[in-house]
Scaffold this motif. Structure first.
Motif, mmCIF file in Angstrom:
data_model
loop_
_atom_site.group_PDB
_atom_site.id
_atom_site.type_symbol
_atom_site.label_atom_id
_atom_site.label_comp_id
_atom_site.label_asym_id
_atom_site.label_seq_id
_atom_site.Cartn_x
_atom_site.Cartn_y
_atom_site.Cartn_z
ATOM 1 N N HIS A 185 -26.655 -2.942 10.368
ATOM 2 C CA HIS A 185 -26.160 -3.704 9.219
ATOM 3 C C HIS A 185 -26.360 -5.194 9.439
ATOM 4 O O HIS A 185 -27.047 -5.861 8.671
ATOM 5 N N ASP A 186 -25.763 -5.719 10.520
ATOM 6 C CA ASP A 186 -25.873 -7.167 10.730
ATOM 7 C C ASP A 186 -25.876 -7.510 12.213
ATOM 8 O O ASP A 186 -25.401 -8.577 12.603
ATOM 9 N N GLY A 197 -24.236 -6.305 14.797
ATOM 10 C CA GLY A 197 -23.000 -6.249 15.582
ATOM 11 C C GLY A 197 -23.160 -5.355 16.800
ATOM 12 O O GLY A 197 -23.987 -4.443 16.809
ATOM 13 N N CYS A 207 -18.779 0.586 14.093
ATOM 14 C CA CYS A 207 -19.070 -0.818 14.371
ATOM 15 C C CYS A 207 -17.796 -1.629 14.136
ATOM 16 O O CYS A 207 -17.151 -1.492 13.094
ATOM 17 N N ARG A 239 -17.504 -4.673 13.541
ATOM 18 C CA ARG A 239 -17.597 -5.812 12.618
ATOM 19 C C ARG A 239 -17.254 -5.451 11.182
ATOM 20 O O ARG A 239 -16.412 -6.094 10.566
ATOM 21 N N HIS A 240 -17.926 -4.467 10.617
ATOM 22 C CA HIS A 240 -17.632 -4.135 9.213
ATOM 23 C C HIS A 240 -17.433 -2.639 8.988
ATOM 24 O O HIS A 240 -17.429 -2.178 7.854
ATOM 25 N N GLY A 241 -17.323 -1.884 10.071
ATOM 26 C CA GLY A 241 -16.900 -0.492 9.925
ATOM 27 C C GLY A 241 -17.977 0.541 9.657
ATOM 28 O O GLY A 241 -17.654 1.685 9.322
ATOM 29 N N PRO A 289 -21.379 -0.244 5.533
ATOM 30 C CA PRO A 289 -22.499 -0.962 4.919
ATOM 31 C C PRO A 289 -23.858 -0.719 5.586
ATOM 32 O O PRO A 289 -24.834 -1.339 5.170
HETATM 33 S S1 FES Z 1 -22.627 -5.514 11.732
HETATM 34 FE FE1 FES Z 1 -22.045 -3.436 11.995
HETATM 35 S S2 FES Z 1 -21.107 -2.911 10.115
HETATM 36 FE FE2 FES Z 1 -21.760 -4.958 9.837
#
Ligand code: FES
Length: 107
Positions: free
Chosen positions: A48-49, A51, A65, A67-69, A83
Motif C-alpha cells: 500500500h505505502d 509500511g 500492516c 500503518r493502515h490495516g 487499502p
Molecule cells: S502502508 Fe500498509 S496499509 Fe498502508
C-alpha cells in the motif's frame, strides 16, 4: 531449469513459534514469522505505502500492516483487504541444521 540458491539469514533459535524477526540481505528487508513451528518469509514492505510488516499483528496466517490495516497472507503474499490491492512477495524457506535459509531468486 534454474537452480535455487538458499541464503542463510538467521538462527532458528532467534525465531521461536509465535515470533517475528527482521533480517536484511543485499539491501532487501525480509520479515520472518514462525507460525506454529513453520517459518514464513515475506518482503518487509507493504504494497500500500511501504509500511513495515514485521511488527504487524498475526492472526492465523494473516499479518496486519500497522500503518493502515491492510492484511496479507504470509503463505501466499495475497493482499486480503483494502487499502492494499497488490500482493506482497514471499520467499521459499528451508530449515537446515537449526539455521533459516531463504531463497531470494527471482521467479
Ligand atoms: S502502508 Fe500498509 S496499509 Fe498502508
Amino acid at each position: 531449469m534454474s537452480s535455487s540458491t538458499f541464503i542463510d539469514v538467521a538462527d532458528l533459535n532467534d525465531l521461536p513459534p509465535g515470533g517475528h524477526l527482521l533480517v536484511e540481505h543485499d539491501g532487501q528487508s525480509l520479515a520472518l514469522f514462525n507460525i506454529d513451528g513453520t517459518v514464513y518469509a515475506i518482503e518487509d514492505l507493504c504494497t500500500h505505502d511501504g509500511g513495515p510488516l514485521v511488527e504487524g499483528e498475526i492472526h492465523g496466517y494473516e499479518v496486519t500492516c500497522s500503518r493502515h490495516g491492510a492484511r496479507f497472507d504470509v503463505r501466499t503474499g495475497k493482499a486480503l483487504c483494502m487499502p492494499a490491492v497488490e500482493d506482497i512477495r514471499t520467499f521459499p524457506v528451508e530449515i537446515r541444521d537449526g539455521r533459516i535459509l531463504v531463497c531470494l531468486d527471482e521467479d
